[in-house]
Design a protein around this motif. Structure first.
Motif, short mmCIF file in Angstrom:
data_model
loop_
_atom_site.label_atom_id
_atom_site.label_comp_id
_atom_site.label_asym_id
_atom_site.label_seq_id
_atom_site.Cartn_x
_atom_site.Cartn_y
_atom_site.Cartn_z
N TYR A 136 4.92 12.75 79.13
CA TYR A 136 6.17 13.48 78.90
C TYR A 136 6.31 14.60 79.93
N LYS A 137 7.55 14.86 80.33
CA LYS A 137 7.82 15.87 81.35
C LYS A 137 8.48 17.10 80.72
N ALA A 138 8.16 18.27 81.28
CA ALA A 138 8.77 19.51 80.82
C ALA A 138 10.08 19.80 81.55
N ASP A 139 10.36 19.04 82.61
CA ASP A 139 11.51 19.33 83.48
C ASP A 139 12.85 19.48 82.73
N PRO A 140 13.20 18.55 81.81
CA PRO A 140 14.49 18.70 81.14
C PRO A 140 14.62 19.99 80.36
N TYR A 141 13.52 20.43 79.76
CA TYR A 141 13.55 21.64 78.94
C TYR A 141 13.58 22.90 79.80
N LEU A 142 12.88 22.85 80.93
CA LEU A 142 12.92 23.97 81.87
C LEU A 142 14.34 24.12 82.44
N ALA A 143 14.96 22.99 82.75
CA ALA A 143 16.32 23.03 83.29
C ALA A 143 17.30 23.57 82.26
N THR A 144 17.12 23.17 81.01
CA THR A 144 18.04 23.63 79.95
C THR A 144 17.85 25.11 79.65
N VAL A 145 16.63 25.60 79.75
CA VAL A 145 16.37 27.03 79.56
C VAL A 145 17.17 27.84 80.58
N LEU A 146 17.11 27.43 81.84
CA LEU A 146 17.85 28.15 82.87
C LEU A 146 19.35 28.05 82.63
N ASN A 147 19.82 26.86 82.29
CA ASN A 147 21.23 26.65 82.03
C ASN A 147 21.72 27.55 80.89
N CYS A 148 21.00 27.56 79.79
CA CYS A 148 21.39 28.38 78.64
C CYS A 148 21.35 29.86 78.96
N ALA A 149 20.31 30.31 79.68
CA ALA A 149 20.19 31.73 80.01
C ALA A 149 21.38 32.19 80.85
N LEU A 150 21.79 31.36 81.80
CA LEU A 150 22.94 31.71 82.65
C LEU A 150 24.23 31.78 81.84
N TRP A 151 24.42 30.83 80.90
CA TRP A 151 25.64 30.84 80.09
C TRP A 151 25.66 31.99 79.09
N VAL A 152 24.48 32.38 78.60
CA VAL A 152 24.42 33.56 77.73
C VAL A 152 24.88 34.79 78.50
#
Length: 249
Positions: free
Chosen positions: A42-58
């Motif tokens: 399993y890869k952490a990449d999708p979750y790392l990408a979503t963390v950055l995406n969510c932080a920027l939208w917050v």
């Protein structure tokens, strides 16, 4: 007659609910990891990408950047917390080299968001300037995140099978995009509109492919649960997310 503000809030609430469903969709993956006590392939990449995406939208939704965007903040802050929880599980069960990689990526993302926030507050002095600067960055990252579903759609066309493109997630992505597009149109927000417009198109294409290839999907082939979980994680990136996500909102 319902006012524009009330209509927008209703759309935003529905968007929050659908986006939350998409954020929670990888739960089976992490149940599997917990049971195995290791992350395997399993890869952490999708979750790392979503963390950055969510932080920027917050950050985009904060009053000093883009006022009257509480529902953008709520879903992306919730998504951020959920993704960090996923990553904590991933981190705990990963071998040391992968722990280092995940840790460095998270630090890099925090630094990047910090730089964006500092530049926004120091260099721009009106809401319009700040929301434009942050919004452009958000849209760029959201657009990049749609690359993952494209690979899955390509696989569906090549194999003529929707085995690894779950209907529920495709429908969720489409509905999530539609709701947030409506939200963006009621009180015009170009950046939420662009991000979720892409999500709507992506979800619609997935549903069309599902309709085209559902009948040609082998019914007697046992589901590959590990592969399906990985695909679910990738598809989750498409929506999230007011964005969710898709997660513009």
């Amino acid at each position: 007659m319902v006012s524009a503000t009330v209509a927008r809030n209703i759309a935003g609430i529905f968007g929050n609910v659908i986006s939350l469903f998409l954020f929670l969709s990888p739960i089976p993956t992490f149940i599997t990891i917990y049971k195995m006590k290791r992350v395997e392939e399993y890869k952490a990449d999708p979750y790392l990408a979503t963390v950055l995406n969510c932080a920027l939208w917050v950050f985009y939704g904060l009053p000093m950047v883009h006022p009257d965007s509480l529902l953008v903040i709520t879903i992306n802050a919730t998504g951020l917390a959920i993704e960090l929880f996923y990553l904590s599980i991933f981190f705990y069960f990963s071998p040391n080299p992968r722990k280092v990689k995940v840790g460095l990526w998270l630090i890099g993302e925090m630094v990047f968001v910090g730089i964006v926030a500092t530049c926004t507050l120091l260099l721009f002095h009106t809401h319009n300037q700040r929301s434009s600067f942050v919004g452009i960055i958000c849209v760029v990252f959201v657009s990049i995140m749609y690359i993952a579903p494209l690979t899955i759609m390509s696989k569906v066309i090549k194999t003529k099978s929707v085995k690894y493109m779950p209907f529920s997630l495709s429908l969720g992505n489409f509905l999530n995009g539609v709701i947030w597009v409506i939200y963006a149109l009621i009180k015009f927000d170009l950046f939420i509109l662009i991000g979720n417009g892409l999500g709507t198109v992506s979800g619609a294409v997935q549903l069309i492919l599902y309709a085209c290839y559902y009948k040609t999907t082998p019914k007697d082939v046992e589901e590959d649960e590990e592969g399906l979980s990985k695909i679910n994680s990738q598809l989750q990136l498409s929506g999230n997310h007011g964005q969710t996500k898709r997660v513009s909102a």
